[in-house]
Design an enzyme around this catalytic site. Structure first.
Site, PDB file in Angstrom:
ATOM      1  N   SER A 139       0.849  -1.190   0.000  1.00  0.00           N
ATOM      2  CA  SER A 139       0.000   0.000   0.000  1.00  0.00           C
ATOM      3  C   SER A 139       0.879   1.231   0.000  1.00  0.00           C
ATOM      4  O   SER A 139       1.891   1.279   0.712  1.00  0.00           O
ATOM      5  CB  SER A 139      -0.910   0.019   1.229  1.00  0.00           C
ATOM      6  OG  SER A 139      -1.538   1.281   1.383  1.00  0.00           O
ATOM      7  N   TYR A 153      -5.566  -0.240   9.308  1.00  0.00           N
ATOM      8  CA  TYR A 153      -5.209  -0.814   8.003  1.00  0.00           C
ATOM      9  C   TYR A 153      -3.798  -0.386   7.604  1.00  0.00           C
ATOM     10  O   TYR A 153      -2.986  -1.211   7.185  1.00  0.00           O
ATOM     11  CB  TYR A 153      -6.221  -0.368   6.952  1.00  0.00           C
ATOM     12  CG  TYR A 153      -5.852  -0.752   5.535  1.00  0.00           C
ATOM     13  CD1 TYR A 153      -6.013  -2.061   5.081  1.00  0.00           C
ATOM     14  CD2 TYR A 153      -5.342   0.197   4.648  1.00  0.00           C
ATOM     15  CE1 TYR A 153      -5.680  -2.415   3.782  1.00  0.00           C
ATOM     16  CE2 TYR A 153      -5.002  -0.147   3.355  1.00  0.00           C
ATOM     17  CZ  TYR A 153      -5.171  -1.452   2.916  1.00  0.00           C
ATOM     18  OH  TYR A 153      -4.831  -1.797   1.638  1.00  0.00           O
TER      19      TYR A 153
END
Length: 292
Positions: A139, A153
């Site tokens: 990410s 997250y």
């Protein structure tokens, strides 16, 4: 050269797109999907229909990355696996304080511990062959912008990134390659936000609304505005195919696909350069590339 590829979290989003792109490129793809006879039965049917329509080798396998027994059974059913795409992940939406510790544990289980389960099932055969590739879907939040209300997250994806870097050097002398593909924020084309976990402590979440009412809508609009109109989520899948098909030992260690340009690539380039310099300074540069 066609590979046998296991893609985790392949029911939708990046995983489903990647499984189809790899199959289209001529690889044998095992699309790992949990609850194949339950809620994800439509995804299994879609994959089967795609394989038949396009004449490709796209298979589905029951794979719940949260349970070692399921992982072991999936790997046994697949047989030889040349490449693992660590894609399974779970998003969250809400102020960090409002998630219970148990919820954070669940997020870390899905995004981090799952990769350990899969690695322990697959790596013995790769080590025996002195060959293989672990491709980790990261990410851009690990090194780039981190908008609010996504903290658990982001923390999990950063942990996965560091685990990937450790595995890279520890597996290199076995001839096993590592690559990290880093998508930026895509506000359409995936189900990340639609399937996100929300906080169980609703009272605390509501307390934040006093000062942050409408924040997530504002963040979503801002992210969407940063990305160009022609941003195509399928580019993530196409990039994964290109990385996998690159020659062993010459695959890029990290590839960023970030249409919003949140700064991740600039920071990760520096971090990866520092990593390279460190291994040169300690006299172990061979650990940076797989033994061919």
């Amino acid at each position: 050269m066609p590979y046998a590829v296991l893609v985790t979290g392949a029911s939708s989003g990046f995983g489903a797109l990647t499984a189809r792109a790899l199959a289209d490129a001529g690889h044998t793809v095992h699309a790992g999907i949990r609850q194949t006879t339950g809620r994800n039965a439509p995804a299994v049917a879609d994959a089967r229909a795609y394989a038949e329509e396009h004449g490709v080798d796209l298979r589905t396998v029951e794979l719940d990355v949260s349970h070692q027994e399921s992982v072991d059974a999936a790997v046994a059913a697949a047989g030889r696996i040349d490449v693992v795409v660590h894609n399974a992940g779970h998003m969250v939406l809400g102020p960090a304080e409002s998630f219970t510790p148990e919820q954070l544990a669940e997020i870390y289980d899905t995004n981090v511990l799952s990769t350990q389960r899969v690695n322990r099932a697959v790596l013995p055969q790769m080590r025996d062959r002195r060959d293989g590739l672990l491709l980790w879907v990261g990410s851009s939040s690990t090194f780039g912008g981190t908008p609010p209300y996504l903290g658990p997250y982001f923390g999990a994806k950063a942990a996965m990134d560091h685990l990937a870097k450790s595995y890279a050097v520890e597996l290199s002398r076995f001839g096993i390659d590592t690559a990290i593909v880093v998508p930026g924020s895509y506000t359409s084309g995936t189900n990340h936000f639609a399937h996100a976990m929300h906080p169980e402590d609703t009272a605390t979440a509501q307390a934040y609304d006093t000062f942050y009412a409408g924040l997530m809508d504002d963040v979503g609009k801002a992210l969407a505005a940063l990305a160009p109109a022609d941003a195509d989520v399928r580019e993530v899948a196409r990039t994964i195919v290109r990385v996998i098909e690159a020659p062993k030992g010459r695959r890029p260690f990290r590839t960023t696909i970030d249409p919003a340009d949140d700064g991740s690539e600039r920071v990760s380039d520096l971090a990866d350069r520092v990593r390279t310099e460190f291994y040169e300074r300690i006299g172990m540069p061979d650990l940076l590339t797989p033994r061919v």
